[in-house]
Design a protein around this motif. Structure first.
Motif, PDB file in Angstrom:
ATOM      1  N   LEU A 103       0.838  -1.201   0.000  1.00 14.92           N
ATOM      2  CA  LEU A 103       0.000   0.000   0.000  1.00 14.92           C
ATOM      3  C   LEU A 103       0.872   1.250   0.000  1.00 14.92           C
ATOM      4  O   LEU A 103       0.525   2.258  -0.619  1.00 14.92           O
ATOM      5  N   ASP A 104       2.020   1.179   0.689  1.00 17.18           N
ATOM      6  CA  ASP A 104       2.988   2.283   0.610  1.00 17.18           C
ATOM      7  C   ASP A 104       3.443   2.479  -0.840  1.00 17.18           C
ATOM      8  O   ASP A 104       3.546   3.612  -1.327  1.00 17.18           O
ATOM      9  N   TYR A 105       3.736   1.370  -1.510  1.00 11.87           N
ATOM     10  CA  TYR A 105       4.184   1.418  -2.904  1.00 11.87           C
ATOM     11  C   TYR A 105       3.127   2.082  -3.792  1.00 11.87           C
ATOM     12  O   TYR A 105       3.461   2.882  -4.674  1.00 11.87           O
ATOM     13  N   LEU A 106       1.860   1.749  -3.558  1.00 11.38           N
ATOM     14  CA  LEU A 106       0.782   2.336  -4.355  1.00 11.38           C
ATOM     15  C   LEU A 106       0.773   3.857  -4.213  1.00 11.38           C
ATOM     16  O   LEU A 106       0.446   4.577  -5.161  1.00 11.38           O
ATOM     17  N   PHE A 107       1.134   4.342  -3.042  1.00  8.80           N
ATOM     18  CA  PHE A 107       1.193   5.798  -2.844  1.00  8.80           C
ATOM     19  C   PHE A 107       2.444   6.386  -3.482  1.00  8.80           C
ATOM     20  O   PHE A 107       2.362   7.261  -4.341  1.00  8.80           O
ATOM     21  N   MET A 109       4.891   5.210  -5.560  1.00  8.02           N
ATOM     22  CA  MET A 109       5.076   5.012  -6.993  1.00  8.02           C
ATOM     23  C   MET A 109       3.947   5.639  -7.786  1.00  8.02           C
ATOM     24  O   MET A 109       4.157   6.138  -8.890  1.00  8.02           O
ATOM     25  N   GLY A 110       2.735   5.614  -7.216  1.00  2.69           N
ATOM     26  CA  GLY A 110       1.598   6.203  -7.902  1.00  2.69           C
ATOM     27  C   GLY A 110       1.764   7.695  -8.106  1.00  2.69           C
ATOM     28  O   GLY A 110       1.533   8.221  -9.197  1.00  2.69           O
ATOM     29  N   VAL A 111       2.187   8.395  -7.056  1.00  6.38           N
ATOM     30  CA  VAL A 111       2.386   9.840  -7.148  1.00  6.38           C
ATOM     31  C   VAL A 111       3.480  10.175  -8.158  1.00  6.38           C
ATOM     32  O   VAL A 111       3.310  11.021  -9.040  1.00  6.38           O
ATOM     33  N   ILE A 112       4.620   9.487  -8.036  1.00  4.70           N
ATOM     34  CA  ILE A 112       5.749   9.765  -8.924  1.00  4.70           C
ATOM     35  C   ILE A 112       5.397   9.468 -10.380  1.00  4.70           C
ATOM     36  O   ILE A 112       5.635  10.292 -11.274  1.00  4.70           O
ATOM     37  N   SER A 113       4.814   8.296 -10.631  1.00  2.00           N
ATOM     38  CA  SER A 113       4.507   7.886 -12.007  1.00  2.00           C
ATOM     39  C   SER A 113       3.480   8.807 -12.649  1.00  2.00           C
ATOM     40  O   SER A 113       3.630   9.215 -13.808  1.00  2.00           O
ATOM     41  N   SER A 114       2.442   9.131 -11.901  1.00  5.71           N
ATOM     42  CA  SER A 114       1.384   9.964 -12.458  1.00  5.71           C
ATOM     43  C   SER A 114       1.890  11.363 -12.775  1.00  5.71           C
ATOM     44  O   SER A 114       1.641  11.894 -13.870  1.00  5.71           O
ATOM     45  N   LEU A 115       2.598  11.975 -11.843  1.00 11.68           N
ATOM     46  CA  LEU A 115       3.090  13.337 -12.073  1.00 11.68           C
ATOM     47  C   LEU A 115       4.087  13.386 -13.224  1.00 11.68           C
ATOM     48  O   LEU A 115       4.058  14.318 -14.046  1.00 11.68           O
ATOM     49  N   LEU A 116       4.976  12.399 -13.299  1.00 14.58           N
ATOM     50  CA  LEU A 116       5.922  12.362 -14.418  1.00 14.58           C
ATOM     51  C   LEU A 116       5.193  12.199 -15.741  1.00 14.58           C
ATOM     52  O   LEU A 116       5.558  12.821 -16.750  1.00 14.58           O
ATOM     53  N   ALA A 117       4.140  11.361 -15.745  1.00 15.23           N
ATOM     54  CA  ALA A 117       3.377  11.133 -16.979  1.00 15.23           C
ATOM     55  C   ALA A 117       2.646  12.392 -17.430  1.00 15.23           C
ATOM     56  O   ALA A 117       2.537  12.666 -18.636  1.00 15.23           O
ATOM     57  N   TYR A 118       2.153  13.190 -16.475  1.00 16.45           N
ATOM     58  CA  TYR A 118       1.419  14.409 -16.833  1.00 16.45           C
ATOM     59  C   TYR A 118       2.355  15.553 -17.202  1.00 16.45           C
ATOM     60  O   TYR A 118       2.052  16.335 -18.106  1.00 16.45           O
ATOM     61  N   PHE A 119       3.464  15.666 -16.494  1.00 15.35           N
ATOM     62  CA  PHE A 119       4.375  16.782 -16.776  1.00 15.35           C
ATOM     63  C   PHE A 119       5.319  16.489 -17.940  1.00 15.35           C
ATOM     64  O   PHE A 119       5.836  17.412 -18.568  1.00 15.35           O
ATOM     65  N   PHE A 120       5.528  15.204 -18.228  1.00 11.30           N
ATOM     66  CA  PHE A 120       6.379  14.825 -19.365  1.00 11.30           C
ATOM     67  C   PHE A 120       5.621  13.805 -20.221  1.00 11.30           C
ATOM     68  O   PHE A 120       6.012  12.639 -20.307  1.00 11.30           O
ATOM     69  N   PRO A 121       4.532  14.233 -20.846  1.00  7.98           N
ATOM     70  CA  PRO A 121       3.709  13.291 -21.623  1.00  7.98           C
ATOM     71  C   PRO A 121       4.462  12.783 -22.847  1.00  7.98           C
ATOM     72  O   PRO A 121       5.102  13.554 -23.563  1.00  7.98           O
ATOM     73  N   VAL A 262      15.959   8.068  -0.653  1.00  6.08           N
ATOM     74  CA  VAL A 262      16.339   8.636   0.648  1.00  6.08           C
ATOM     75  C   VAL A 262      16.018  10.129   0.699  1.00  6.08           C
ATOM     76  O   VAL A 262      15.668  10.671   1.761  1.00  6.08           O
ATOM     77  N   ILE A 263      16.096  10.800  -0.445  1.00  5.84           N
ATOM     78  CA  ILE A 263      15.866  12.245  -0.501  1.00  5.84           C
ATOM     79  C   ILE A 263      14.386  12.569  -0.727  1.00  5.84           C
ATOM     80  O   ILE A 263      13.797  13.398  -0.024  1.00  5.84           O
ATOM     81  N   VAL A 264      13.774  11.896  -1.687  1.00  2.00           N
ATOM     82  CA  VAL A 264      12.425  12.262  -2.139  1.00  2.00           C
ATOM     83  C   VAL A 264      11.325  11.700  -1.251  1.00  2.00           C
ATOM     84  O   VAL A 264      10.377  12.414  -0.888  1.00  2.00           O
ATOM     85  N   PHE A 265      11.422  10.427  -0.885  1.00  2.00           N
ATOM     86  CA  PHE A 265      10.307   9.780  -0.208  1.00  2.00           C
ATOM     87  C   PHE A 265       9.994  10.361   1.167  1.00  2.00           C
ATOM     88  O   PHE A 265       8.820  10.435   1.551  1.00  2.00           O
ATOM     89  N   PRO A 266      10.998  10.782   1.960  1.00  2.00           N
ATOM     90  CA  PRO A 266      10.647  11.443   3.223  1.00  2.00           C
ATOM     91  C   PRO A 266       9.785  12.687   3.024  1.00  2.00           C
ATOM     92  O   PRO A 266       8.892  12.966   3.830  1.00  2.00           O
ATOM     93  N   PHE A 267      10.041  13.432   1.942  1.00  2.00           N
ATOM     94  CA  PHE A 267       9.229  14.616   1.665  1.00  2.00           C
ATOM     95  C   PHE A 267       7.807  14.235   1.266  1.00  2.00           C
ATOM     96  O   PHE A 267       6.848  14.930   1.605  1.00  2.00           O
ATOM     97  N   LEU A 268       7.672  13.120   0.545  1.00  2.00           N
ATOM     98  CA  LEU A 268       6.338  12.668   0.143  1.00  2.00           C
ATOM     99  C   LEU A 268       5.517  12.215   1.347  1.00  2.00           C
ATOM    100  O   LEU A 268       4.296  12.416   1.396  1.00  2.00           O
ATOM    101  N   CYS A 269       6.182  11.598   2.303  1.00  2.00           N
ATOM    102  CA  CYS A 269       5.439  11.101   3.466  1.00  2.00           C
ATOM    103  C   CYS A 269       5.296  12.157   4.557  1.00  2.00           C
ATOM    104  O   CYS A 269       4.492  11.984   5.484  1.00  2.00           O
ATOM    105  N   LEU A 270       6.055  13.253   4.468  1.00  2.00           N
ATOM    106  CA  LEU A 270       6.054  14.267   5.525  1.00  2.00           C
ATOM    107  C   LEU A 270       4.661  14.829   5.834  1.00  2.00           C
ATOM    108  O   LEU A 270       4.316  14.970   7.016  1.00  2.00           O
ATOM    109  N   PRO A 271       3.833  15.164   4.832  1.00  2.00           N
ATOM    110  CA  PRO A 271       2.505  15.696   5.169  1.00  2.00           C
ATOM    111  C   PRO A 271       1.656  14.730   5.992  1.00  2.00           C
ATOM    112  O   PRO A 271       0.790  15.161   6.752  1.00  2.00           O
TER     113      PRO A 271
END
Length: 293
Positions: A103-107, A109-121, A262-271
């Motif tokens: 379930l962590d992976y779904l969050f 990877m889901g956020v990263i994949s979706s945003l990359l797909a929309y910003f770099f179609p 190590v750099i990105v995921f702590p920021f994603l989970c911080l909120p």
């Protein structure tokens, strides 16, 4: 003289580029309000239904104009040929498992994949929106990448799932494993769909095999990235056959994925984990002060 044909395509910075991004954001908030009001059980069923619908679209796309003309070889595009495709195929099963790391992976990877797909179609930038084929493929592209973002975020916002920053290091490892699965998929489906020479399994310019850079960046990137290659680990990340540079399949990306994680995921989970992190730090501070006394 023949008429000049003008293609209607999505380009970086154009209004057509920003419309899907704004639609992605606008579509999230009504779903967020709905799921927070209805609670975790409703959200689980809703997200699972969304994942199954996306799973079905991944295969039903073969009936769209741009895919019908490519049959039967085009069936390959309904396999797990890259990170996003594998996510779409696996998501319902990962959610049903109810395993926290999945379930962590779904969050993550889901956020990263979706945003990359929309910003770099990718696909939308080569489609002509003046044609039925272009409209169908562009619509499919954006529709199938939206649930990747919505699913994990809604599960967290509704309270169905809770992140734990102590587990975040598993996510980059699972992302790396997903890369390996995708690469094996591309190799195995070479037999029924492409029948390339097996040397293509190491060809970083073969987009059918290297859609997620499992074999390293294509040679077109060498002018930009070539200065970094000498600093990669010999035989672990790169190796040479004669004068030809090869990247060790899949393994070459592991150090980068773990470092970025190590750099990105702590920021994603911080909120979602700010209070937990603050609480742990206060406990640690109190423990150290107690030892000091």
């Amino acid at each position: 003289m023949g008429k000049l044909v003008t293609l209607v395509t999505i380009t970086y910075g154009s209004y057509l580029y920003f419309i899907p991004i704004l639609a992605l954001i606008a579509g999230y908030f009504p779903l967020l309000i709905l799921c927070k009001r209805k609670g975790g059980k409703f959200t689980y069923t809703f997200v699972l239904s969304m994942y199954w619908a996306n799973f079905a679209l991944h295969f039903l796309k073969q009936f769209l104009p741009g895919y019908i003309e490519k049959l039967p070889a085009g069936l390959y595009t309904s396999t797990a040929l890259n990170w996003c495709a594998l996510f779409i195929v696996a998501a319902p099963f990962l959610l049903i498992s109810k395993k926290k790391v999945f379930l962590d992976y779904l969050f993550y990877m889901g956020v990263i994949s979706s945003l990359l797909a929309y910003f770099f179609p990718t696909n939308p930038m080569i489609e002509d929106l003046a044609t039925a084929k272009g409209i169908a493929e562009t619509s499919r592209y954006y529709l199938c990448h939206a649930p990747l973002l919505y699913g994990g975020c809604l599960l967290l916002a509704s309270g169905y799932h809770k992140l734990d920053y102590h587990r975040y290091f598993w996510a980059p490892f699972l992302i790396w494993c997903a890369l390996g699965i995708s690469y094996l998929n591309c190799i195995l489906f070479n037999i029924p769909f492409h029948n390339y020479d097996w040397s293509e399994a190491l060809n970083r310019d073969n987009n059918w095999v290297n859609g997620s850079f499992a074999l390293g960046p294509g040679t077109s990137f060498d002018k930009v990235l070539g200065g970094v290659y000498p600093y990669l680990i010999n035989y672990v990340q790169i190796y040479y056959v004669g004068d030809t540079l090869y990247f060790t399949p899949v393994l070459w990306l592991l150090p980068f994925i773990m470092a970025i994680g190590v750099i990105v995921f702590p920021f994603l989970c911080l909120p979602f984990e700010y209070s937990h992190i603050k609480e742990d730090r206060l406990k640690k501070k109190a423990l150290l002060e107690g030892k000091g006394d």
